[in-house]
Design a protein around this motif. Structure first.
Motif, PDB file in Angstrom:
ATOM      1  N   GLU A 153      -1.519  -4.260  -8.929  1.00  0.00           N
ATOM      2  CA  GLU A 153      -0.195  -5.362  -9.492  1.00  0.00           C
ATOM      3  C   GLU A 153       0.476  -4.716 -10.670  1.00  0.00           C
ATOM      4  O   GLU A 153      -0.141  -3.886 -11.426  1.00  0.00           O
ATOM      5  CB  GLU A 153      -0.259  -6.207  -9.739  1.00  0.00           C
ATOM      6  N   GLY A 154       1.609  -4.842 -10.037  1.00  0.00           N
ATOM      7  CA  GLY A 154       2.966  -3.531 -10.545  1.00  0.00           C
ATOM      8  C   GLY A 154       3.072  -2.440 -10.866  1.00  0.00           C
ATOM      9  O   GLY A 154       3.683  -1.972 -11.984  1.00  0.00           O
ATOM     10  N   GLU A 155       2.070  -1.883  -9.875  1.00  0.00           N
ATOM     11  CA  GLU A 155       1.958  -0.168 -10.130  1.00  0.00           C
ATOM     12  C   GLU A 155       3.350   0.024  -8.810  1.00  0.00           C
ATOM     13  O   GLU A 155       3.919  -0.642  -7.846  1.00  0.00           O
ATOM     14  CB  GLU A 155       0.926   0.000  -9.734  1.00  0.00           C
ATOM     15  N   SER A 156       3.753   1.189  -9.213  1.00  0.00           N
ATOM     16  CA  SER A 156       4.931   1.699  -8.677  1.00  0.00           C
ATOM     17  C   SER A 156       4.413   2.699  -7.202  1.00  0.00           C
ATOM     18  O   SER A 156       2.776   2.626  -6.918  1.00  0.00           O
ATOM     19  CB  SER A 156       5.949   2.938  -8.989  1.00  0.00           C
ATOM     20  N   ALA A 157       5.054   2.647  -5.870  1.00  0.00           N
ATOM     21  CA  ALA A 157       3.969   3.407  -5.047  1.00  0.00           C
ATOM     22  C   ALA A 157       3.822   4.882  -5.175  1.00  0.00           C
ATOM     23  O   ALA A 157       3.109   4.988  -5.070  1.00  0.00           O
ATOM     24  CB  ALA A 157       5.335   3.794  -4.296  1.00  0.00           C
ATOM     25  N   VAL A 158       4.890   5.509  -6.168  1.00  0.00           N
ATOM     26  CA  VAL A 158       4.352   7.145  -6.297  1.00  0.00           C
ATOM     27  C   VAL A 158       3.484   6.995  -6.970  1.00  0.00           C
ATOM     28  O   VAL A 158       2.179   7.793  -6.715  1.00  0.00           O
ATOM     29  CB  VAL A 158       5.311   7.377  -7.174  1.00  0.00           C
ATOM     30  N   ARG A 213      -2.389   8.149  -7.689  1.00  0.00           N
ATOM     31  CA  ARG A 213      -3.935   7.334  -8.405  1.00  0.00           C
ATOM     32  C   ARG A 213      -4.995   7.543  -7.293  1.00  0.00           C
ATOM     33  O   ARG A 213      -5.891   8.098  -6.600  1.00  0.00           O
ATOM     34  CB  ARG A 213      -4.208   6.475  -9.145  1.00  0.00           C
ATOM     35  N   GLU A 214      -4.831   6.713  -5.510  1.00  0.00           N
ATOM     36  CA  GLU A 214      -5.486   6.752  -4.525  1.00  0.00           C
ATOM     37  C   GLU A 214      -6.192   7.845  -4.237  1.00  0.00           C
ATOM     38  O   GLU A 214      -7.601   8.840  -3.575  1.00  0.00           O
ATOM     39  CB  GLU A 214      -4.701   5.565  -4.092  1.00  0.00           C
ATOM     40  N   SER A 215      -4.827   9.244  -4.120  1.00  0.00           N
ATOM     41  CA  SER A 215      -5.266  10.534  -3.848  1.00  0.00           C
ATOM     42  C   SER A 215      -6.134  10.984  -4.405  1.00  0.00           C
ATOM     43  O   SER A 215      -7.096  11.787  -3.849  1.00  0.00           O
ATOM     44  CB  SER A 215      -3.813  10.971  -3.197  1.00  0.00           C
ATOM     45  N   GLU A 216      -6.505  10.937  -5.747  1.00  0.00           N
ATOM     46  CA  GLU A 216      -7.220  11.560  -6.530  1.00  0.00           C
ATOM     47  C   GLU A 216      -8.157  11.502  -6.549  1.00  0.00           C
ATOM     48  O   GLU A 216      -9.303  12.058  -6.810  1.00  0.00           O
ATOM     49  CB  GLU A 216      -6.341  11.015  -7.993  1.00  0.00           C
ATOM     50  N   GLU A 217      -7.977   9.784  -6.714  1.00  0.00           N
ATOM     51  CA  GLU A 217      -9.651   9.071  -6.475  1.00  0.00           C
ATOM     52  C   GLU A 217     -10.612   9.607  -5.257  1.00  0.00           C
ATOM     53  O   GLU A 217     -11.622   9.662  -4.761  1.00  0.00           O
ATOM     54  CB  GLU A 217      -9.486   7.831  -6.275  1.00  0.00           C
ATOM     55  N   GLU A 218      -9.326   9.684  -3.325  1.00  0.00           N
ATOM     56  CA  GLU A 218     -10.097  10.215  -3.133  1.00  0.00           C
ATOM     57  C   GLU A 218     -10.003  11.183  -1.601  1.00  0.00           C
ATOM     58  O   GLU A 218     -11.627  11.440  -1.430  1.00  0.00           O
ATOM     59  CB  GLU A 218      -9.160   9.394  -1.328  1.00  0.00           C
ATOM     60  N   ALA A 219      -9.488  12.498  -3.076  1.00  0.00           N
ATOM     61  CA  ALA A 219      -9.328  13.629  -1.835  1.00  0.00           C
ATOM     62  C   ALA A 219      -9.621  14.662  -3.059  1.00  0.00           C
ATOM     63  O   ALA A 219      -9.315  15.378  -2.521  1.00  0.00           O
ATOM     64  CB  ALA A 219      -8.189  13.324  -1.133  1.00  0.00           C
ATOM     65  N   PRO A 266      -4.352  10.284   2.573  1.00  0.00           N
ATOM     66  CA  PRO A 266      -5.672   9.537   1.463  1.00  0.00           C
ATOM     67  C   PRO A 266      -4.301   8.049   1.633  1.00  0.00           C
ATOM     68  O   PRO A 266      -3.137   9.129   0.962  1.00  0.00           O
ATOM     69  CB  PRO A 266      -5.335  10.411   0.657  1.00  0.00           C
ATOM     70  N   GLY A 267      -4.490   7.240   0.845  1.00  0.00           N
ATOM     71  CA  GLY A 267      -4.314   6.645  -0.199  1.00  0.00           C
ATOM     72  C   GLY A 267      -4.505   5.200   0.219  1.00  0.00           C
ATOM     73  O   GLY A 267      -5.256   4.790  -0.140  1.00  0.00           O
ATOM     74  N   GLY A 268      -4.264   4.241  -0.634  1.00  0.00           N
ATOM     75  CA  GLY A 268      -4.901   2.395  -0.064  1.00  0.00           C
ATOM     76  C   GLY A 268      -3.378   1.399  -1.222  1.00  0.00           C
ATOM     77  O   GLY A 268      -2.547   1.397  -1.340  1.00  0.00           O
ATOM     78  N   ALA A 269      -4.094   0.094  -1.202  1.00  0.00           N
ATOM     79  CA  ALA A 269      -3.956  -0.572  -2.123  1.00  0.00           C
ATOM     80  C   ALA A 269      -3.091  -0.337  -3.205  1.00  0.00           C
ATOM     81  O   ALA A 269      -3.612   0.709  -3.699  1.00  0.00           O
ATOM     82  CB  ALA A 269      -5.109  -1.962  -2.270  1.00  0.00           C
ATOM     83  N   ALA A 275       0.842  -1.197  -0.177  1.00  0.00           N
ATOM     84  CA  ALA A 275      -0.040  -0.072  -0.020  1.00  0.00           C
ATOM     85  C   ALA A 275       0.814   1.189   0.188  1.00  0.00           C
ATOM     86  O   ALA A 275       2.139   1.198   0.133  1.00  0.00           O
ATOM     87  CB  ALA A 275      -0.904   0.076   1.084  1.00  0.00           C
ATOM     88  N   ALA A 276       0.318   1.828  -0.431  1.00  0.00           N
ATOM     89  CA  ALA A 276       0.916   3.423  -0.591  1.00  0.00           C
ATOM     90  C   ALA A 276       0.188   5.359   0.182  1.00  0.00           C
ATOM     91  O   ALA A 276      -1.439   4.981   0.165  1.00  0.00           O
ATOM     92  CB  ALA A 276       1.409   4.074  -1.796  1.00  0.00           C
ATOM     93  N   GLY A 277       0.219   5.895   0.384  1.00  0.00           N
ATOM     94  CA  GLY A 277      -0.005   7.403   1.157  1.00  0.00           C
ATOM     95  C   GLY A 277       0.989   8.083   0.694  1.00  0.00           C
ATOM     96  O   GLY A 277       1.864   8.246   0.025  1.00  0.00           O
ATOM     97  N   LEU A 278      -0.355   9.292   0.466  1.00  0.00           N
ATOM     98  CA  LEU A 278      -0.116  10.377   0.069  1.00  0.00           C
ATOM     99  C   LEU A 278       0.160  11.336   0.480  1.00  0.00           C
ATOM    100  O   LEU A 278      -0.301  12.332   1.662  1.00  0.00           O
ATOM    101  CB  LEU A 278      -0.414  10.725  -1.495  1.00  0.00           C
ATOM    102  N   LEU A 279       0.986  12.073   1.145  1.00  0.00           N
ATOM    103  CA  LEU A 279       1.675  13.362   2.036  1.00  0.00           C
ATOM    104  C   LEU A 279       1.687  14.686   1.684  1.00  0.00           C
ATOM    105  O   LEU A 279       2.371  14.664   0.887  1.00  0.00           O
ATOM    106  CB  LEU A 279       2.631  12.997   3.222  1.00  0.00           C
TER     107      LEU A 279
END
Length: 310
Positions: A67-72, A77-83, A61-64, A31-35
């Motif tokens: 597959e094959g996705e970089s942490a950045v 992506r998760e932060s755009e979707e959530e926030a 904001p962040g999440g799982a 998983a990865a989160g964005l600060l």
């Protein structure tokens, strides 16, 4: 009754991972989160929905990861979707890695290049808020974020500037560069452009000879995105320009060494203190920039990070 924002389609990475001790972590591929740090507004935090893991706490904001996705890419992506965080308003600063062997979490730390207003994009958030840095610890934090926040906060003002003695780096490999100095400099700039986008392992800045061992088995290497300043002199000044906000190209009016010393002195005099690393093997230049507080690495240090296929 106000309708909840939609949830996003599930991915194969949206699954729990159980460790040897029975602890469970979200994200089959980690998983990865964005600060996001804004100098004026503070840190963007998410008040987690009650039904979520550690619901009611505040975190990033962040999440799982997919597959094959970089942490950045995953964090953004998760932060755009959530926030509603716009990728074009962010500048990468560094990453911090928690690696448990069977699962990892990467905190991607960014700085804003322009203001933006976050917006709730799915049902995982009760609230999104810019929180002043000094007030973050007053909130009930997600345990994972709470344990990492002191170290992350300490690094928020971290800046790294790498000043490259291009003539010295190009001349360190007998590949015929003297036949076309501008072409050799153009190739180096292209390599540095890719390095600037990918970042460098933070540990490589700790040890000028080799990459240092992480202090803890749960602390991965992480990456840092420095600003690269490339100094060209003589015929190399005719090198093609680069299109990257990560790289500044200085075409010396006279001596390349003098231009490097001037750049180090200018950067060292700025109110926002940067860590300055000069890449050169020239002994005289080394002494001059070290007297100004800069660190020095040899051309091999830099070449070891460049794409060998180039």
């Amino acid at each position: 009754m106000t309708a909840l924002p939609p949830t996003h389609p599930r991915d194969s990475g949206d699954a729990w991972v159980e460790g040897p001790d029975g602890r469970r972590f979200w994200g089959r591929y980690g998983a990865a989160g964005l600060l996001v740090h804004d100098e004026a507004a503070g840190i963007l935090l998410q008040h987690r929905a009650e039904w979520s893991h550690f619901g009611g706490t505040w975190g990033l904001p962040g999440g799982a990861r997919h597959e094959g996705e970089s942490a950045v890419d995953g964090a953004i992506r998760e932060s755009e979707e959530e926030a509603g965080v716009p990728a074009d308003a962010l500048r990468l600063a560094f990453t911090s890695v928690l690696d448990l062997g069977f699962w990892s979490y990467v905190t991607v730390v960014t700085r804003t290049s322009r203001p933006f207003a976050p917006r709730i994009g799915d049902a995982e958030s009760l609230e999104l808020r810019w929180v002043p840095v000094d007030e973050v610890e007053a909130l009930p934090l997600h345990p994972g974020f709470g344990s990492s926040w002191p170290a992350l906060r300490e690094r928020l003002e971290e800046r790294v500037r790498v000043v490259v003695d291009a003539a010295n780096v190009v001349g360190s490999v007998p590949d015929g560069w003297w036949k076309d100095r501008a072409g050799a400099a153009t190739r180096l700039l292209a390599q540095l452009e890719r390095l600037g986008a990918a970042g460098i392992e933070t540990s490589s800045l700790s040890d000028p000879v080799s990459q240092s061992t992480p202090l803890s088995p749960e602390a991965g290497p992480g990456r840092t995105w420095p600003h690269l300043v490339v100094v060209l002199e003589g015929q190399a000044k005719e090198a093609d320009a680069v299109d990257s906000e990560r790289i500044s190209v200085l075409r010396a009016a006279g001596s390349g060494d003098d231009a490097i010393v001037d750049e180090v002195a200018r950067a060292a005099s700025q109110p926002l203190r940067e860590r300055i690393v000069v890449v050169t093997a020239d002994r005289g230049l080394t002494e001059r920039v070290q007297a100004l507080g800069a660190e020095v690495r040899g051309p091999g240090w830099l070449r070891g990070m460049l794409d060998p296929s180039d």
